[in-house]
Design a protein around this motif. Sequence first.
Motif, short mmCIF file in Angstrom:
data_model
loop_
_atom_site.label_atom_id
_atom_site.label_comp_id
_atom_site.label_asym_id
_atom_site.label_seq_id
_atom_site.Cartn_x
_atom_site.Cartn_y
_atom_site.Cartn_z
N MET A 157 28.24 57.15 42.99
CA MET A 157 28.47 58.38 42.04
C MET A 157 29.89 58.59 41.63
O MET A 157 30.34 58.29 40.41
N PHE A 158 30.56 58.93 42.64
CA PHE A 158 32.90 59.30 43.18
C PHE A 158 32.99 58.51 43.52
O PHE A 158 34.04 58.54 42.48
N SER A 159 32.74 57.65 43.60
CA SER A 159 33.23 56.40 44.25
C SER A 159 33.95 55.13 43.52
O SER A 159 33.99 54.16 43.66
N TYR A 160 33.81 55.33 42.32
CA TYR A 160 34.90 54.34 41.07
C TYR A 160 36.00 54.78 41.00
O TYR A 160 36.55 55.09 42.16
N PRO A 161 36.78 53.67 41.42
CA PRO A 161 38.58 53.29 41.48
C PRO A 161 38.96 54.10 40.26
O PRO A 161 38.43 53.91 39.84
N ARG A 162 40.96 54.23 41.18
CA ARG A 162 40.75 55.43 40.08
C ARG A 162 42.45 54.90 39.83
O ARG A 162 43.33 53.85 40.31
N LEU A 163 43.03 54.84 38.40
CA LEU A 163 44.24 54.69 38.04
C LEU A 163 45.05 55.59 38.89
O LEU A 163 46.31 55.34 38.53
N GLY A 164 45.03 56.95 39.03
CA GLY A 164 45.77 58.05 39.01
C GLY A 164 47.01 58.39 37.93
O GLY A 164 48.09 58.64 38.34
N GLY A 212 40.73 45.90 30.95
CA GLY A 212 39.74 44.98 31.22
C GLY A 212 38.92 44.01 30.56
O GLY A 212 37.93 44.15 30.31
N GLY A 213 39.76 44.16 29.14
CA GLY A 213 39.46 43.94 28.12
C GLY A 213 37.92 44.79 27.08
O GLY A 213 37.82 44.99 26.44
N MET A 214 37.66 46.30 27.97
CA MET A 214 37.09 47.26 28.02
C MET A 214 38.05 48.00 26.82
O MET A 214 38.61 48.73 27.18
N PRO A 215 37.82 48.41 25.38
CA PRO A 215 37.63 49.52 24.51
C PRO A 215 37.76 50.81 25.46
O PRO A 215 36.78 51.35 25.68
N THR A 216 39.27 51.92 25.42
CA THR A 216 39.08 53.16 25.56
C THR A 216 39.13 53.96 24.62
O THR A 216 40.45 54.78 25.29
N ALA A 225 34.99 52.64 31.39
CA ALA A 225 35.46 51.01 31.64
C ALA A 225 36.22 51.14 33.24
O ALA A 225 35.72 49.42 33.71
N ILE A 226 36.88 51.85 33.77
CA ILE A 226 37.34 52.25 35.04
C ILE A 226 35.76 51.92 36.26
O ILE A 226 35.93 51.38 36.79
N SER A 227 35.07 52.53 36.08
CA SER A 227 33.39 52.79 37.13
C SER A 227 33.46 51.12 36.81
O SER A 227 32.23 50.39 38.13
N GLY A 231 33.24 48.62 43.33
CA GLY A 231 33.38 47.09 44.61
C GLY A 231 33.73 46.41 44.39
O GLY A 231 33.40 45.28 45.12
N LYS A 232 34.78 45.96 43.41
CA LYS A 232 35.36 44.72 43.07
C LYS A 232 36.78 44.85 43.33
O LYS A 232 36.73 46.13 43.86
N THR A 233 37.17 43.28 43.36
CA THR A 233 38.95 43.22 44.42
C THR A 233 39.87 43.25 42.34
O THR A 233 40.56 42.93 42.84
N ALA A 234 38.93 42.92 41.63
CA ALA A 234 39.64 43.01 40.17
C ALA A 234 41.51 43.44 39.98
O ALA A 234 41.08 44.40 40.51
N GLU A 235 41.77 42.79 39.59
CA GLU A 235 42.60 44.06 38.92
C GLU A 235 43.08 43.62 37.46
O GLU A 235 43.74 42.84 37.09
N PRO A 236 42.84 44.32 36.95
CA PRO A 236 42.65 44.75 35.33
C PRO A 236 44.16 44.94 34.86
O PRO A 236 44.93 45.30 34.80
N VAL A 237 44.02 44.17 33.51
CA VAL A 237 45.02 43.90 32.74
C VAL A 237 44.64 45.27 31.55
O VAL A 237 43.73 45.52 31.33
#
Length: 306
Positions: A157-164, A212-216, A225-227, A231-237
């Motif tokens: 639940m809480f291990s989604y990637p972060r922007l910092g 990543g193309g998703m409005p925030t 959006a960041i969640s 589990g992915k290695t993508a680098e979003p715009v």
Amino acid sequence: MIPCPLDRTINITYLEASLERVWWSVATASGSSSYLTYYARTTGAEDKPKIGDRYTLNYGDINNESVVIRCEPPHHIAFADTYDSMDPDGRTVRYRVSTAYTLEQQGPFVKLTLEVTGFEPTTQGQWFRECLEMGWRRSLMNLKSVLELGLDLRIEMFSYPRLGVANCTVNEEQSPVVCVPVREGNYLLQVFPNSPVDRAGMQAGDVIVEIGGMPTPDYPAFVRAISSFYGKTAEPVVAYVRDGVCCETTVRLSLDETFTGLIDIEETPLEEVRKKRELLARQRSGSGSLWKTDEAVRSESVPDSK
């Protein structure tokens, strides 16, 4: 987020479990550890909370010293909470709110209403409100998983990637300054040193409008959006607004504990974490974007034996 006054948040969930089991989960220290906390302790009887009992609750780099202020088992319990949250630079920020649980039996379900009150009418209070509401939303989903499926998903639940970053939905105070309408972006209150967005050239005061193309447009949309990159290695715009100008940059998301806060303090005491973060914050390179390597930090932390 359920519409309510800005000094509070409300979350409601329905749990297919006994009233007694739900009460134990939300009202006792051991119950809290079953779905929520890294550890929990009480000054009172473990399974019989009463007014005046003090709880120490830990959520990684966040501690909560909580006092029971209402207790009517098995339907109502409320706490006066003092949260101490550690920033990536080692500073501790304190927040005070009250948290109330109401349990109602409805057929085979228990309706659990969680209301947090006392948020300050400031931008910092708004940030804490939005973060805590989303945190409780995830935690109550995990409680449902634990009670109904026997499956503890708190790490997932809480291990989604972060922007910092520390961010909040653009409010009426920020809107005329950043040239972004209210609730149409996420204002960056703080960009952490060496974080993904710091490395990508972003700074405090920028407004993220798309990942990543998703409005925030607001904080919940930002987290969703960041969640989605779990589990992915993508680098979003990341699309953002600075001084009224729309910009884009590619960001490499991070799972570093400095940004996620997922720390096992039984293995790494918070004081050790705080000292490391303070040291790292002081050791940024001349460019202002990079810290020294962990090896360099460790070598400078050890006194010279010569």
